[in-house]
Structure formats: C-alpha cells, structure tokens
Design a protein around this motif. Structure first.
Motif, PDB file in Angstrom:
ATOM      1  N   HIS A 141      -3.818   7.116  -9.907  1.00 32.16           N
ATOM      2  CA  HIS A 141      -3.689   6.819 -11.340  1.00 32.16           C
ATOM      3  C   HIS A 141      -3.151   8.016 -11.998  1.00 32.16           C
ATOM      4  O   HIS A 141      -2.393   7.609 -12.924  1.00 32.16           O
TER       5      HIS A 141
ATOM      6  N   ALA B  88      -3.251  -5.486  -9.190  1.00 31.92           N
ATOM      7  CA  ALA B  88      -3.328  -4.539 -10.467  1.00 31.92           C
ATOM      8  C   ALA B  88      -2.211  -4.746 -11.343  1.00 31.92           C
ATOM      9  O   ALA B  88      -1.209  -5.541 -11.082  1.00 31.92           O
TER      10      ALA B  88
ATOM     11  N   ALA C  74      -6.933   3.722  -4.412  1.00 28.96           N
ATOM     12  CA  ALA C  74      -5.772   3.462  -5.038  1.00 28.96           C
ATOM     13  C   ALA C  74      -4.535   3.890  -4.128  1.00 28.96           C
ATOM     14  O   ALA C  74      -4.695   5.069  -3.759  1.00 28.96           O
TER      15      ALA C  74
ATOM     16  N   GLY D 109      -9.842  -2.310 -11.833  1.00 32.50           N
ATOM     17  CA  GLY D 109     -10.654  -1.692 -10.682  1.00 32.50           C
ATOM     18  C   GLY D 109     -11.803  -0.758 -10.757  1.00 32.50           C
ATOM     19  O   GLY D 109     -12.377  -0.846 -11.870  1.00 32.50           O
TER      20      GLY D 109
ATOM     21  N   SER E 242     -10.287   2.575  -7.182  1.00 31.68           N
ATOM     22  CA  SER E 242      -9.130   1.549  -6.947  1.00 31.68           C
ATOM     23  C   SER E 242      -8.529   1.347  -8.161  1.00 31.68           C
ATOM     24  O   SER E 242      -8.677   1.848  -9.108  1.00 31.68           O
ATOM     25  N   LEU E 243      -7.473   0.810  -8.013  1.00 30.37           N
ATOM     26  CA  LEU E 243      -6.520   0.432  -8.915  1.00 30.37           C
ATOM     27  C   LEU E 243      -6.688  -1.151  -9.547  1.00 30.37           C
ATOM     28  O   LEU E 243      -6.174  -1.375 -10.723  1.00 30.37           O
TER      29      LEU E 243
ATOM     30  N   ALA F 221      -2.021  -2.988  -4.016  1.00 31.50           N
ATOM     31  CA  ALA F 221      -2.211  -1.783  -4.765  1.00 31.50           C
ATOM     32  C   ALA F 221      -3.191  -0.662  -4.286  1.00 31.50           C
ATOM     33  O   ALA F 221      -3.155   0.153  -4.568  1.00 31.50           O
ATOM     34  N   ASP F 222      -4.066  -1.204  -3.605  1.00 31.55           N
ATOM     35  CA  ASP F 222      -5.000  -0.395  -2.969  1.00 31.55           C
ATOM     36  C   ASP F 222      -5.177  -0.502  -1.369  1.00 31.55           C
ATOM     37  O   ASP F 222      -4.721  -1.389  -0.844  1.00 31.55           O
TER      38      ASP F 222
ATOM     39  N   LYS G 195       0.903  -1.314  -0.054  1.00 31.17           N
ATOM     40  CA  LYS G 195       0.056   0.005   0.099  1.00 31.17           C
ATOM     41  C   LYS G 195       1.048   1.355  -0.163  1.00 31.17           C
ATOM     42  O   LYS G 195       0.420   2.263   0.596  1.00 31.17           O
TER      43      LYS G 195
END
Length: 237
Positions: A58, A83, A54, A72, A76-77, A45-46, A15
């Motif tokens: 992004h 991801a 995320a 996502g 979120s990613l 990744a989130d 994270k």
C-alpha cells in the motif's frame, strides 16, 4: 475528434513475481506507471495464503500518487485478488461493491463507481475461471448484477482466461460488448488475448493495445493492456 478521454489499464500482476522468479513490487509499479493510465484494474494483487497480504504494498502505491479503491482488508489490496487504483486528479470515487462469482473455483469481481471528466463511470474488475463453463456462468452473473443496477456507462476489465475469440462470453455479457484484444500472454512472446475490456452504456473506445516495453516482458507472465474510452455523445463528427 474526441474532446475528453480516459485511459484505462488492466494487468495481471502474478503476485509481483516476474519471469526471473523474483518478487519485485517496485518493478511491477514501474510497469503500471508506464501505461499512463488513470484507472488501473489489477488481478493476482494479493498473495495466495491467508491473510492474503498485498503483493504490491500500500505505501509504495500511495507514494506514487495512486489512490487505492478500498476492497481489501488492512493487509490485502483487493477481493479474490482483484484490485483497482486510480489517479485522483479529476476522478472521484462514489461507490464500491464486491461480488462472489459462481464456478468450480473461488472467483470474484469488484465494482467501483466514479465521477470523471466523462461523467459517471462504473468499472468492474474480474479474473474469470479456467473452465469454459464457469467463465460463461461468471459472465452471466455479471450481466445480472448490472441489470439490477441503475443504468450507467460501464467498463469491465480483467483476465478473462479465454484463448480464442471469447464470443461465448460476449454473448453472456449482454449489453456489454467485449472489445477486440491483442495477445497479452505469455509476456515474452504473447499469443493469447487473455486480458480484455468490455464497454456499454454509451461508451466508445479506441483500439486495445498491449504494453510491451521493458520491464513489462519480465515483470509478470502477462502484459498489461490499455484502452482509451470516451462518451458516444462527445464523439464529434
């Protein structure tokens, strides 16, 4: 001698919280850039709590020229924290899918298919469970998912959470062979090969390597690992 290769990385971001307890997405993105990979598979990744925004923004990702595979939501990613990013030069995304995996904890996998310089390529990213029996069930589920699809060169990447040889997981994966992996956890003095790749469908691979250069040894509790892949029929003797 190999004519065409792709470089793939897998990285558990934790994270974007480093071992200095600071959340630093820019530092994590620097590590990803340093791997020089063309496709990157990510775990954690989130952020953990809904709506699971995320951890790696992004806009920051896109500013560095990466494309985000759309697993996502708008916030979120990825899916279950998994991801995938890719460099668009010579790589085109053709299909995606998301899979829930069995086990005691909520776990999942992501699947993307690409047209690449090597031809069609299927990439699966996952983060397996902490319990050995669950990990075996999850690998068996991945095997079944692949058996239900048209044959294609495939690479599986992610945090397998297996401290030993992972021979039991290799057996469950069937036609996908796990590659020997160097220690990648914990990042400052790695002793466990948690982060792994598996290949199948006519792919070949060079040695898996852990990226140890700073800031990788502080940006997360895992080191990223990378591998070069190529098609068996392009491996000139």
């Amino acid at each position: 001698m190999k004519d065409l290769t792709l470089r793939i990385a897998t990285y558990n971001l934790q994270k974007c919280v480093g071992l200095d307890l600071r959340r630093n997405p820019r530092r994590v993105l620097e590590v990803i850039e340093d791997t020089e990979a063309q496709i990157v598979v990510l775990q954690e990744a989130d952020k953990r709590l809904p709506p699971r925004p995320a951890a790696l923004p992004h806009d920051m990702i896109r500013a560095e020229g990466w494309q985000i595979v759309p697993f996502g939501t708008a916030q979120s990613l990825g899916w279950h924290g998994n991801a995938m990013l890719y460099r668009p030069e010579g790589i085109r995304l053709t299909a995606t899918d998301r899979m829930d995996l069995p086990g005691l904890e909520p776990r999942g996998a992501i699947l993307a298919e690409f047209d690449t310089a090597l031809g069609p390529l299927r990439v699966i990213g996952t983060h397996l469970g902490l319990v050995a029996r669950s990990r075996r069930m999850q690998c068996a589920a991945l095997r079944r998912a692949l058996e239900d699809r048209a044959p294609m060169p495939v690479l599986i990447a992610g945090d397998f959470n297996a401290w030993g040889s992972a021979a039991d997981l290799d057996a469950e994966l069937g036609m996908v062979d796990l590659l020997p992996s160097p220690p990648s956890y914990p990042a400052p003095r790695a002793v466990a090969p948690l982060d792994r790749f598996g290949i199948g469908g006519g792919l070949m691979a060079g040695p898996v390597t852990a990226h140890r250069a700073q800031p990788a040894r502080i940006a997360s509790d895992h080191l990223p690992v990378t591998v070069q892949i190529w098609r068996r029929d392009s491996d000139a003797q």
